[in-house]
Design a protein around this motif. Structure first.
Motif, mmCIF file in Angstrom:
data_model
loop_
_atom_site.group_PDB
_atom_site.id
_atom_site.type_symbol
_atom_site.label_atom_id
_atom_site.label_comp_id
_atom_site.label_asym_id
_atom_site.label_seq_id
_atom_site.Cartn_x
_atom_site.Cartn_y
_atom_site.Cartn_z
ATOM 1 N N PHE A 50 -26.828 -6.391 4.592
ATOM 2 C CA PHE A 50 -26.309 -6.241 5.947
ATOM 3 C C PHE A 50 -26.021 -7.575 6.618
ATOM 4 N N SER A 51 -26.680 -8.644 6.231
ATOM 5 C CA SER A 51 -26.305 -9.949 6.777
ATOM 6 C C SER A 51 -24.969 -10.413 6.195
ATOM 7 N N MET A 52 -24.726 -10.098 4.921
ATOM 8 C CA MET A 52 -23.413 -10.421 4.346
ATOM 9 C C MET A 52 -22.319 -9.574 4.991
ATOM 10 N N LEU A 53 -22.609 -8.306 5.250
ATOM 11 C CA LEU A 53 -21.629 -7.449 5.921
ATOM 12 C C LEU A 53 -21.376 -7.909 7.350
ATOM 13 N N LEU A 54 -22.394 -8.446 8.019
ATOM 14 C CA LEU A 54 -22.205 -9.012 9.348
ATOM 15 C C LEU A 54 -21.260 -10.208 9.292
ATOM 16 N N LEU A 65 -17.888 -2.643 11.555
ATOM 17 C CA LEU A 65 -18.755 -3.224 10.528
ATOM 18 C C LEU A 65 -19.793 -4.164 11.137
ATOM 19 N N THR A 66 -19.395 -4.927 12.108
ATOM 20 C CA THR A 66 -20.311 -5.854 12.762
ATOM 21 C C THR A 66 -21.415 -5.102 13.502
ATOM 22 N N VAL A 67 -21.045 -4.075 14.237
ATOM 23 C CA VAL A 67 -22.014 -3.325 15.030
ATOM 24 C C VAL A 67 -22.978 -2.554 14.133
ATOM 25 N N ILE A 68 -22.460 -1.900 13.102
ATOM 26 C CA ILE A 68 -23.328 -1.135 12.193
ATOM 27 C C ILE A 68 -24.261 -2.065 11.434
ATOM 28 N N SER A 69 -23.751 -3.185 10.961
ATOM 29 C CA SER A 69 -24.600 -4.150 10.247
ATOM 30 C C SER A 69 -25.696 -4.692 11.152
ATOM 31 N N SER A 70 -25.336 -5.032 12.368
ATOM 32 C CA SER A 70 -26.348 -5.562 13.281
ATOM 33 C C SER A 70 -27.353 -4.494 13.685
ATOM 34 N N LEU A 71 -26.941 -3.235 13.758
ATOM 35 C CA LEU A 71 -27.879 -2.153 14.059
ATOM 36 C C LEU A 71 -28.923 -2.016 12.950
ATOM 37 N N PHE A 72 -28.469 -2.030 11.697
ATOM 38 C CA PHE A 72 -29.413 -1.953 10.585
ATOM 39 C C PHE A 72 -30.320 -3.184 10.523
#
Length: 114
Positions: A50-54, A65-72
């Motif tokens: 999720f840090s790579m996806l962020l 993608l940014t919001v979902i990654s940061s939520l996880f």
């Protein structure tokens, strides 16, 4: 004194890179020797993914993608903070506070360009 708005884009990218560096420092030893039956390995893999996806989400126009990654990442930080603070107060508590703060920033702002 007024804030320097020209540095907003640079600072968001520095936060994304800082997230990658923090995750690398905290979880590299766990990911170096994978144990697929250990919960800690899957948590480390999730933080890494999720840090790579962020980071990748910063190249996209939409916020999804940014919001979902940061939520996880936020949920993972809350989980780690509760476990570490309740059982073994170690130095990584401050790292998870920083990771959680960066994740909350991107959860609140997404890919906003100022």
């Amino acid at each position: 004194m007024e804030p320097v708005k020209a540095f907003y884009a640079l600072s968001t990218w520095l936060l994304r890179v800082a997230m990658l560096v923090l995750i690398y420092i905290v979880f590299f030893s766990i990911l170096r020797s994978p144990d697929f039956h250990a919960t800690t390995f899957w948590i480390a893999a999730g933080f890494t993914l999720f840090s790579m996806l962020l980071f990748v989400g910063g190249f996209m126009n939409k916020h999804g993608l940014t919001v979902i990654s940061s939520l996880f990442l936020m949920v993972g930080c809350i989980y780690e903070l509760v476990l570490r603070f309740a059982f073994n107060k170690d130095i990584f508590i401050s790292s998870f506070f920083l990771i959680g703060a960066i994740a909350m920033f991107f959860l609140a702002n997404g890919n906003r360009k100022k």
